[in-house]
Design a protein around this motif. Structure first.
Motif, short mmCIF file in Angstrom:
data_model
loop_
_atom_site.label_atom_id
_atom_site.label_comp_id
_atom_site.label_asym_id
_atom_site.label_seq_id
_atom_site.Cartn_x
_atom_site.Cartn_y
_atom_site.Cartn_z
N VAL A 157 0.83 -1.20 0.00
CA VAL A 157 0.00 0.00 0.00
C VAL A 157 0.87 1.26 0.00
N ALA A 158 1.91 1.25 0.82
CA ALA A 158 2.76 2.43 0.92
C ALA A 158 3.45 2.70 -0.41
N GLU A 159 3.88 1.65 -1.06
CA GLU A 159 4.54 1.81 -2.36
C GLU A 159 3.56 2.31 -3.41
N GLN A 160 2.34 1.79 -3.32
CA GLN A 160 1.33 2.25 -4.27
C GLN A 160 1.08 3.74 -4.09
N GLN A 161 1.09 4.15 -2.82
CA GLN A 161 0.90 5.57 -2.53
C GLN A 161 2.01 6.39 -3.17
N MET A 162 3.23 5.85 -3.11
CA MET A 162 4.36 6.55 -3.72
C MET A 162 4.19 6.64 -5.23
N ILE A 183 4.84 5.24 7.60
CA ILE A 183 4.45 6.64 7.85
C ILE A 183 5.69 7.51 7.92
N GLU A 184 6.70 6.99 8.60
CA GLU A 184 7.96 7.73 8.72
C GLU A 184 8.53 8.05 7.33
N GLU A 185 8.52 7.02 6.46
CA GLU A 185 9.02 7.21 5.09
C GLU A 185 8.19 8.25 4.35
#
Lengths: 318, 315, 498
Positions: C148-153, C181-183
């Motif tokens: 999910v985080a990568e998709q957000q990126m 979140i930190e990233e």
């Protein structure tokens, strides 16, 4: 506003009907005073039946009778064909010539026609006589080629082409059709006297060209040694020769079809097929209408009128 | 309900009914053979098979489903019941066999849709092929014929001059109308089609009733097979090809919404008759079968267009 | 002040009305270059509506938008993109079986000749953007294979490829782990430095202080105020979010609390609910508050048997029950008034009578045949008792007003003799007059010994109608208050998990 819409549907239907009627009136311009003979075919999207229709039309013209031509949307839909005949009885036509879609299913409606005093002439496919007798119905005459004989001719030609030895595949029509069954029986009969010939497989391609292609392609996969193929009609044979061409085996496999369609004749000329048994649908249509006319005149006709059947090979086409 | 309410409530059926009546009037003017007692009975008889299948289709479509397998189930039921009848079993046993095969195939559809969570289009498409194959396998690809006179009575018999298929059709319609309007099954059929989630949250056993509806559709195909087999005195494994489309057409012409939640049995009957009358009339007039197809297709499209316009109007 | 040169976007007196509802009223909002501006507010405060106006999804009813000191009208999402306004929704808008590169340049692929994509350039240029974000994502990897985080990126990269000057992020951290979140915050800080302005919507107060420069609070579609983040506190923000006069009247009648009718012990649904314990008594209204997605509706559905529970026990009227389906719970006297009555509570194309009787046909039928007379008289009874305004009992519920539709749903459960009623957002989308009628109905029901669970996003309603209040946060019950001790601030604290 709403009432306007209520009027819309009927109006549109009227329009449509009007259109239909005007179209068919055009077709009927030729109609003359006199008897009305109906011709009920299996389908109208097959060259065989279109030829039959032309023959019937010619006979009707020369005899000055009205000809009504009807067919079901699908060749196998014998129930629709039955409905058509019921409706023709209702319309009080004088005689009905029918190419039955099934050899037993039409028996009840034939009885109905008998009861209404309308003579029935069958073409191309014979109605099961036992079933007729059982119910007490009768058919005036059967106009058709002897499919059994045709199958036998094809079989003999096959034996000759293979010099008495080889492996043969068969493409059958829709199972349970008298026409295809008779051709098959005749073909098997001819092969009985040739012990060197082996039938490796016999499968249906439902009379159709595309299925002929697929089924024969599969057969060549499972029986790569196959030397020859007999198809119960040309459409299947024409499909099969495409499959043979795709496998680069054109000419190596003896192909014999049935019906001698134009496309098949071309294929024979080009050496893609060895032969095809010719029926004469044009003759059938013509003779059927002529026989119906005779019956209406009070004359008698024989209960079987054979139409010539012959083998067409490259020799005949040159 | 006063007359105005009735027109409002049944307005859409009135629309198709008026269409049917006009169609009949036009044919009556054009063909002297059309409006005779025997022709009317002919039409009813010719319509009966499609009409009976269309009843099951109506139930299915009201639940927002579709049943593409009815034609194949008809063929399979037909060959099974024919073999039972030919083996000399009493007529009721043969009928029961046909109905049972249909019910079973329908329930398999229902279970695949409810427990297997398959879309109805897919599961009935699969069944369409499976049942067809089963019919061909069972019958060895050949028609089965030769039945007792008492079996053929189901198609050729008459009671008070009314042919048996017509009587059976009338009974089916009376029962189906009652079931759809007056029973839990009927109410739940509408509820599931109208909003499956809401029906579930109202405590409706959606899986059970959905499976039941497909079972009914299959069983009615089996009943149609009884009539067809008796009518042709033969059961063909290739019978009923494309019958599903005729049944869907009758249902849709009759005002049942493919989106589900709406529909009537009376509408479907009218829809089936519009198709039957058209075919019969065009035969009587000697119209070519090519043109017949154009006309029938156009009528389906026009009927649904008008239906949609009426629906929009009433909103 | 030369502030104006620094301000990239200014929204003045923005109003937005939907038929019957005022969603935004005179909102003022401005955004400086290179700042992270937080939008804060409760559910339904108007945050989403405001950013949808910016992204072109909605049109404002009145007010002015100044973008780089020019007055503009944002006509549609494409137009917003052209202006350099990009939005990353909570539900990401990516095509999962295409590669990151194809997603980033979707519709703007580099071409050799018209119609033929220059693939090497596609991958190269997008890889450059991703590398610039200092993330380890290959532009060739398929989106569905990314976290999910990568998709957000990938979404962020897409925004950058559009040369976005303003990036709107709607609850970007809701599905991320602490580390992710930190990233994300590192990336946001880098974007800030490069001059991108960010509008950041979040409920998580603690992270606002970490990432935000300024914060604007909205409440009930109105502008409350804007603060520099260093000059404010959590407590002040919470007060601003809820500080409203209780204008509505709640006709609450207190009833003597009776026996226990429902007890839930250690209820758990993986990823959704855990550790749920509470009980419900006759004569009480148990309010359940919490933010959207905190598990309130899931809890209601679990008790009602609409969703499977993974573990835990439910006691109904003193007996432990294994509730497998809504039918089970209806038979036990439980009724659920769903959050969305149109898609779950009612069958809009059926009549009022049919809807009322749907769960109760067993009462009116013998051998599966339904008695119309009984149905009609029952429906007539409830039309009368609940004062449902309808031309007749055969009226399709589609044509009834929201308040009357809700009364039809309540009639369903009165008819099924339910005495444990779960009301999920019972007054959503209903006019004030009907609201009061529904509150009065709740009073009548509890007076007759029913127990009610009322789930609501409206704090005044929770405070005004409940005897006891449970607050949910992240699928757990985070606090319980007696009506007397509860305040909006306390509840919000609890709901935000602060």
């Amino acid at each position: 506003m709403k009432s306007k819409l209520f009027k819309l549907l009927p109006m549109l239907m009227l329009l449509l009907l009007g259109l239909t009627i005007s179209t068919c009136q055009r077709g009927k311009q030729k109609s003359k005073e006199g008897a009305t003979i109906a011709l009920v075919l299996k389908t109208l999207n097959h060259p065989f039946f279109i030829d039959m229709q032309r023959g019937a039309e010619e006979a009707a013209d020369s005899l000055s009778v009205n000809l009504l031509i009807q067919a079901a949307e699908r060749e196998v839909d014998v129930e629709k064909q039955m409905q058509i005949i019921e409706n023709l009885i209702q319309r009080q036509v004088d005689a009905i010539c029918v190419a039955p879609s099934g050899s037993r299913e039409l028996v009840p409606v034939i009885l109905k026609a008998n009861e209404a005093g309308i003579p029935i002439i069958t073409i191309d496919t014979r109605v099961d006589s036992a079933a007729l007798v059982e119910i007490g119905a009768e058919v005036v005459t059967y106009v058709g080629s002897d499919n059994y004989e045709g199958g036998r001719i094809a079989g003999e030609f096959m034996v000759q082409e293979l010099d008495g030895t080889g492996k043969v595949a068969i493409l059958e029509g829709i199972p349970g059709h008298e026409t295809g069954d008779a051709r098959l029986r005749g073909f098997h009969k001819a092969l009985e006297d040739a012990p060197g010939i082996e039938i490796v497989t016999s499968q249906t391609a439902n009379w159709e060209r595309d299925q002929g292609f697929n089924v024969f392609q599969n057969i060549m996969q499972s029986h790569p040694e196959v030397d020859a193929m007999f198809a119960c009609n040309d459409l299947m044979a024409l499909g099969a020769i495409e499959a043979i061409a795709a496998a680069n085996k054109t000419g190596e496999i003896v192909v014999i079809g049935f019906d001698a369609l134009n496309d098949a004749k071309i294929a024979i000329k080009e050496g893609k097929m060895r032969g095809s048994v010719a029926q004469h649908p044009y003759e059938m249509g013509k003779i059927a209408v002529e026989s119906a006319y005779k019956v209406l005149q009070g004359k008698t006709v024989p209960e079987y009128i054979p139409v010539t059947i012959e083998l067409i090979t490259r020799k005949d086409l040159e | 309900m006063n007359l105005k309410d009735m027109i409002h409530h049944y307005g859409r059926q009135f629309g198709t009914l008026i269409g049917l009546l006009i169609l009949c009037t036009v044919l009556w003017i054009l063909s002297p053979f059309f409006l005779t007692v025997s022709n009317v009975l002919n039409i009813a008889q010719q319509t009966s098979i499609n009409a009976i299948i269309a009843v099951g289709m109506t139930f299915v479509i009201i639940t927002a489903g579709i049943d593409l397998s009815v034609g194949s189930i008809l063929a399979f039921s037909g060959v099974v019941l024919a073999s039972v009848a030919k083996a000399g079993a009493p007529v009721p046993v043969a009928i029961a066999a046909g109905l049972a095969v249909g019910l079973l195939c329908g329930l398999v559809n229902g279970l695949l849709i409810t427990y297997g969570k398959l879309p109805p289009f897919i599961s009935t498409l699969g069944m369409m092929s499976v049942a067809r194959g089963a019919a061909l396998l069972y019958s060895d690809g050949r028609p089965i014929s030769g039945f007792s006179a008492s079996f053929r009575f189901l198609a050729t018999g008459e009671i008070l001059h009314i042919p048996m298929p017509v009587i059976i059709m009338i009974l089916v319609y009376l029962i189906a109308h009652f079931v759809l309007t007056r029973t839990k099954l009927g109410r739940y059929t509408f509820a599931i089609g109208g909003n499956e989630e809401a029906a579930l949250l109202s405590g409706v056993n959606v899986k059970f009733y959905k499976a039941a509806v497909y079972g009914i559709s299959g069983m009615l195909s089996g009943l149609a097979a009884v009539i067809l087999t008796a009518r042709l005195s033969s059961a063909q494994p290739i019978a009923g090809i494309m019958y599903e489309l005729d049944a869907i057409a009758a249902t849709v012409i009759g005002g049942t919404s493919l989106m589900g939640g709406e529909g009537t049995i009376v509408g479907t009957l009218i829809g089936a008759f519009i198709m039957g009358v058209l075919r019969n009339g065009l035969n009587l007039l000697g119209v070519s079968s090519f043109i017949q197809q154009i006309v029938i297709g156009s009528v389906i499209i026009i009927a649904v267009l008008v239906d949609m316009a009426l629906k929009k109007q009433s909103k | 002040m030369d502030m104006d040169s620094d301000v990239i976007l200014k929204m003045q007196n923005i109003c937005k009305t939907f038929p019957g509802v005022v969603a935004l009223e005179n909102i003022n909002f401005d955004l400086r270059r290179g700042e992270v501006h937080i939008l804060l507010g409760e559910n339904g405060a108007g945050k989403s509506t405001l950013v949808k106006i910016l992204s072109g999804a909605y049109q404002k009813t009145s007010g002015d938008i100044l973008f780089e000191n020019k007055e503009i009208e944002i006509k549609n999402p494409g137009h917003a993109q052209d202006l350099g306004i990009a939005i990353i929704y909570q539900e990401l808008n990516l095509v999962s079986h295409l590669s990151a590169a194809e997603n980033i340049l979707l519709g703007r692929e580099p071409l050799h000749v018209p119609g033929i994509i220059n693939r090497s350039r596609l991958y190269r240029s997008t890889q450059k953007i991703l590398d610039g974000l200092q993330v380890q994502i290959s532009s060739r990897s398929l989106v569905k294979e990314l976290g999910v985080a990568e998709q957000q990126m990938v979404e962020v990269a897409k925004a950058l490829s559009l040369h976005a000057k303003i990036l709107i992020m709607d609850e970007p951290t809701s599905a991320l782990t602490e580390k992710e979140i930190e990233e994300l915050f590192k990336t946001i800080n880098r974007l800030k430095k490069s001059g991108t302005s960010i509008i950041y919507i979040s409920h998580r107060l603690e992270e606002l202080f970490e990432i935000g420069d300024r914060v604007t609070v909205l409440r009930d579609g109105k502008y409350v105020g804007t603060h520099n983040i260093q000059e404010t506190t959590k407590e002040e923000l919470i007060r601003k979010m809820v500080d409203r006069e209780l204008t509505e009247q709640f006709p609450k009648r207190r009833i003597e609390r009776g026996e226990e009718v429902l007890r839930v012990e250690n209820l758990k649904i993986d990823d959704k609910l855990s550790n749920i314990n509470f009980s419900l008594h006759r004569g009480e209204v148990l309010g359940i508050s919490g933010l959207l997605g905190s598990g309130r509706t899931e809890l209601a559905r679990a008790i009602f048997g609409a969703d499977k529970i993974d573990s835990g026990k439910i006691y109904v009227k003193g007996v432990q029950q294994n509730i497998k389906s809504p039918r089970n719970s209806i038979n036990l006297g439980i009724g659920l008034l769903t959050e969305d009555r149109k898609s779950q509570g009612l069958i809009l194309d059926l009549s009022l009578k049919d809807n009322v009787c749907l769960p109760n046909l067993d009462q009116f039928s013998k051998f599966g045949v339904v008695s119309s007379n009984q149905e009609n008289s029952t429906a007539a009874k409830y039309i009368d008792e609940l004062r449902i305004k309808t031309p007749g009992l055969n009226q399709k519920v589609l044509y009834l007003s929201g308040g009357n539709q809700q009364k039809v749903v309540i009639s369903k459960w009165l008819c099924s003799h339910a005495d444990i009623l779960i009301f999920d957002e019972p007054t959503r989308g209903i006019d004030v007059g009907s609201k009061v009628e529904i509150y009065q109905l709740m009073n009548q029901l509890t007076a007759h010994g029913a127990a009610i669970i009322m789930i609501s996003s409206e704090l005044p309603e929770i405070l005004g109608m409940s005897d006891r209040i449970l607050v949910m946060h992240h699928g757990e019950i985070n606090g319980e208050f007696a009506a007397e001790e509860a305040t909006q601030e306390k509840i919000l604290h609890c709901a935000l998990g602060v």
